[in-house]
Design an enzyme around this catalytic site. Structure first.
Site, mmCIF file in Angstrom:
data_model
loop_
_atom_site.group_PDB
_atom_site.id
_atom_site.type_symbol
_atom_site.label_atom_id
_atom_site.label_comp_id
_atom_site.label_asym_id
_atom_site.label_seq_id
_atom_site.Cartn_x
_atom_site.Cartn_y
_atom_site.Cartn_z
ATOM 1 N N SER A 145 0.844 -1.055 -0.056
ATOM 2 C CA SER A 145 -0.057 0.112 0.212
ATOM 3 C C SER A 145 0.845 1.083 -0.137
ATOM 4 O O SER A 145 1.940 1.295 0.492
ATOM 5 C CB SER A 145 -1.030 -0.097 1.166
ATOM 6 O OG SER A 145 -1.485 1.363 1.122
ATOM 7 N N TYR A 158 -1.772 -0.976 10.702
ATOM 8 C CA TYR A 158 -1.999 -1.239 9.081
ATOM 9 C C TYR A 158 -0.727 -0.789 8.364
ATOM 10 O O TYR A 158 -0.119 -1.471 7.478
ATOM 11 C CB TYR A 158 -3.152 -0.551 8.809
ATOM 12 C CG TYR A 158 -3.251 -0.910 7.304
ATOM 13 C CD1 TYR A 158 -3.507 -2.232 6.716
ATOM 14 C CD2 TYR A 158 -3.218 0.230 6.267
ATOM 15 C CE1 TYR A 158 -3.909 -2.262 5.311
ATOM 16 C CE2 TYR A 158 -3.395 0.143 4.924
ATOM 17 C CZ TYR A 158 -3.729 -1.233 4.634
ATOM 18 O OH TYR A 158 -3.831 -1.449 3.032
#
Ligand code: NDP
Ligand code: AKB
Length: 270
Positions: A145, A158
């Protein structure tokens, strides 16, 4: 519609195929003639998706229900990777986010997130590379990501799991050098998916439309990057020179970190 490939590209395992980016990967890979193994926890959804792919593309599509934050779930997929010689592609896509400061994040959410985004991705990469290296063929795609480049408010765990995916996947690229095995790292930006609901407290609506990508565009760009032989594909990054600069800078920083003398500013021993 049936695929037009004369030689079959083999079987692709897609984790997190029940929604979002993984579901579109399954569709696009079936369109390219891959047979599919669809992995996630929601069996009914996977069955519906598999039936649709069989019907539209004439491919085989198996459902493998597994909770990849649990060791037995990951082992079931790793087992399929080791036993099934037709598997030529693994897309390590399953992942989830929680939009919460660390102290507000329940322990089971933290351990599940690390279990899925880090441990499962690592063990499945290992199983895939073991099989692919033996056959000197196969492609591993790991979904990281853009949020793994720098601390982003509200996603301490995350973002860090995705920073792991960045370093880990690039390390694997070194391990397959000189072989025909390929490893691609995909770094989506903000993509419309259920992932934002799962993250809880995350909301795409206030984000300017111009910075949010569709799952279809994200996956199509990722596959275009794969076709072009890219090792790192960032679908929403227009200035790819900045990625090369970043890689160059972090590579130089790594080298500079190793020096037996304390830096002068610490005045140690002076
Ligand atoms: N959307 C975005 O903005 C971005 C997403 N990403 C990454 O893309 C990937 C896909 O996310 P996205 O499509 O957005 O999110 P979705 O929530 O739409 O999809 C996540 C998928 O992972 C599966 N999954 C979740 N937990 C588990 C589990 N414990 N075991 C097995 N499968 C699981 C879900 O299926 P089920 O619930 O049925 O198990 C689902 O199929 C993730 O790795 C995410 O971090 C990266 C950058 C941006
Ligand atoms: C911020 C998020 O949780 C999103 N899934 C992302 O990876 O950018």
């Amino acid at each position: 519609m049936t695929h037009s490939h004369s030689t079959k590209p083999g079987t692709a395992i897609v984790t997190g195929a029940s929604s979002g980016i993984g579901k579109v990967y399954a569709d696009r890979l079936a369109a390219r003639g891959y047979d599919l193994v669809l992995v996630a926890r929601r069996e009914e959804r996977l069955k519906d998706i598999a039936a649709d792919l069989r019907q539209r593309y004439g491919v085989n599509a198996d459902v493998l229900v597994a909770d990849l934050s649990r060791p037995d779930g990951t082992a079931a997929v790793a087992d399929r990777l080791s036993r099934d010689a037709s598997v030529s592609l693994l897309v390590n896509n399953a992942g989830f986010s929680a939009l919460k400061p660390l102290t507000n994040t329940p322990d089971p959410v933290i351990t599940d997130m690390i279990g899925l985004n880090v441990t499962a991705l690592t063990l499945l990469s290992k199983a895939a590379l073991a099989a692919f290296k033996q056959r000197n063929a196969g492609t591993l795609v790991n979904i990281g990501s853009g949020a793994g480049f720098a601390p982003y408010p509200g996603i301490p765990v995350y973002g860090s799991t995705k920073a792991y995916v960045y370093l880990f996947t690039q390390s694997l690229q070194g391990e397959v050098e000189g072989t025909a095995v390929r490893v691609q790292l995909v770094l989506p930006g903000a993509v419309v998916s259920e992932g934002w609901d799962v993250a809880g407290g995350a909301d795409l609506d206030p984000l300017p439309e111009s910075i949010v990508m569709t799952t279809e565009d994200c996956v199509d760009a990722a596959l275009a990057g794969l076709d072009q032989g890219e090792r790192v594909t960032a679908p929403s990054l227009h200035d790819d020179a900045s990625l090369r600069d970043y890689e160059g800078l972090t590579g130089r920083l790594l080298q500079s970190m190793f020096d037996g003398r304390p830096a002068a500013r610490y005045r140690v021993g002076s």
